[in-house]
Design an enzyme around this catalytic site. Structure first.
Site, PDB file in Angstrom:
ATOM      1  N   SER A   1       0.889  -1.036  -0.083  1.00  0.00           N
ATOM      2  CA  SER A   1       0.160   0.018  -0.082  1.00  0.00           C
ATOM      3  C   SER A   1       0.734   1.167  -0.010  1.00  0.00           C
ATOM      4  O   SER A   1       1.720   1.358  -0.832  1.00  0.00           O
ATOM      5  CB  SER A   1      -1.048   0.031   1.215  1.00  0.00           C
TER       6      SER A   1
ATOM      7  N   GLU B   1      -1.929  14.927 -13.829  1.00  0.00           N
ATOM      8  CA  GLU B   1      -2.001  13.470 -13.839  1.00  0.00           C
ATOM      9  C   GLU B   1      -2.351  12.727 -12.345  1.00  0.00           C
ATOM     10  O   GLU B   1      -2.063  11.511 -12.220  1.00  0.00           O
ATOM     11  CB  GLU B   1      -1.200  12.776 -14.473  1.00  0.00           C
TER      12      GLU B   1
ATOM     13  N   ASP C   1      -9.245  -6.354  -4.567  1.00  0.00           N
ATOM     14  CA  ASP C   1      -8.956  -5.122  -3.685  1.00  0.00           C
ATOM     15  C   ASP C   1      -9.856  -3.944  -4.081  1.00  0.00           C
ATOM     16  O   ASP C   1      -9.907  -3.266  -4.891  1.00  0.00           O
ATOM     17  CB  ASP C   1      -7.405  -4.815  -4.281  1.00  0.00           C
TER      18      ASP C   1
ATOM     19  N   HIS D   1      -7.207  -6.156  -0.273  1.00  0.00           N
ATOM     20  CA  HIS D   1      -6.045  -5.292   0.062  1.00  0.00           C
ATOM     21  C   HIS D   1      -5.015  -5.824   1.025  1.00  0.00           C
ATOM     22  O   HIS D   1      -3.865  -5.482   0.721  1.00  0.00           O
ATOM     23  CB  HIS D   1      -6.459  -3.971   0.794  1.00  0.00           C
TER      24      HIS D   1
END
Length: 263
Positions: free
Chosen positions: A110, A192, A215, A243
């Site tokens: 993560s 972006e 996830d 996740h």
């Protein structure tokens, strides 16, 4: 100055790095050093129990750490300046140097995966290999909606809140999580939604991306983007993985990682 103590074959202590005392735990005695990088608000204890316990202790020396302001690396209180991932990456690398590791591999989950991507790009000669999962190199508008949906921790299940509340207490956890959501959202204002996109082509170590297809926090466009922009990287999909796939499917995950690190 480092403080060090041992419980069963696990060394733990604090190492003074970049002006703060960083907490770490170390297990195993293998020649291949591996640093575990936890997720948002995460710590060694909450994020990597099965890895510290079960990764092969003959082949690997595994180091878990609590980034500054997280877990037992407090004080200071955690803050989220625009360069907080860069700061974590520098702390992580400097911690490993202070512990005497000349070269090492990275396992980043993560937010810890984002930190690992930056560390690998900035330190090509130090990083042997890297595994990342549940990680992104930019924040899309869709990602922002996902973060917004989990901003209020009182709506989380008790089971989801418990590990964090044990570390921080309910009030501090709620406040820190709010600060994290605010901190990650700042990247969406960049072109972006860039966190570290421009660094991906600089990564030269063998890179293994793992993605849980269920996830709820990280849509599949993120691992696909990493795969496309990190030279020679490979992607492994876990159909049932969410996740926290490294906790829920720890045995399968640990075997994948060990096989990759040993190639």
């Amino acid at each position: 100055l480092s403080t060090l103590f041992f419980i069963h074959s696990l060394a733990m202590g604090w190492q003074h790095v970049n002006g703060v005392d960083l907490y770490y735990e170390q297990s195993g005695r293998g020649k291949h050093a591996v640093l575990l990088l936890p997720g948002a608000l995460g710590s060694t204890r909450t994020d990597f129990g099965p890895q510290l316990k079960s990764l092969n202790k003959e082949r690997f020396t595994v180091v878990g750490w609590d980034p500054r302001g997280y877990g037992q690396s407090r004080p200071p209180d955690r803050d989220f300046p625009s360069d907080f991932f860069e700061r974590d990456a520098k702390d992580a690398v400097d911690l490993m140097k202070a512990l005497g590791f000349a070269r090492f591999s990275l396992l980043g989950w993560s937010d810890g995966g984002i930190t690992a991507l930056i560390a690998a790009a900035r330190n090509p000669y130090l990083i042997r290999k890297m595994v990342v999962w549940g990680s992104n190199s930019f924040v899309s508008q869709h990602d922002l909606q996902l973060y917004e949906a989990v901003r209020d921790v009182s709506k989380w299940s008790a089971r989801m809140r418990q590990p964090m509340e044990e570390v921080y207490g309910p009030e501090i956890f709620a406040k820190m999580w709010e600060a994290w959501v605010h901190g990650i959202a700042q990247f969406a204002k960049r072109p972006e939604g860039n966190i570290c996109m421009e660094l991906l082509p600089l990564i030269s170590c063998p890179t293994f991306i793992i993605h849980g297809e269920k996830d709820p926090m990280v849509p599949s466009l993120h691992p696909q983007y990493l795969l496309k922009h990190i030279k020679g990287s490979r992607l492994h999909l876990m159909p049932e993985g969410k996740h926290n796939l490294h906790l829920k499917y720890a045995d399968e995950f640990n075997k994948l990682v060990e096989d990759f690190l040993e190639e």
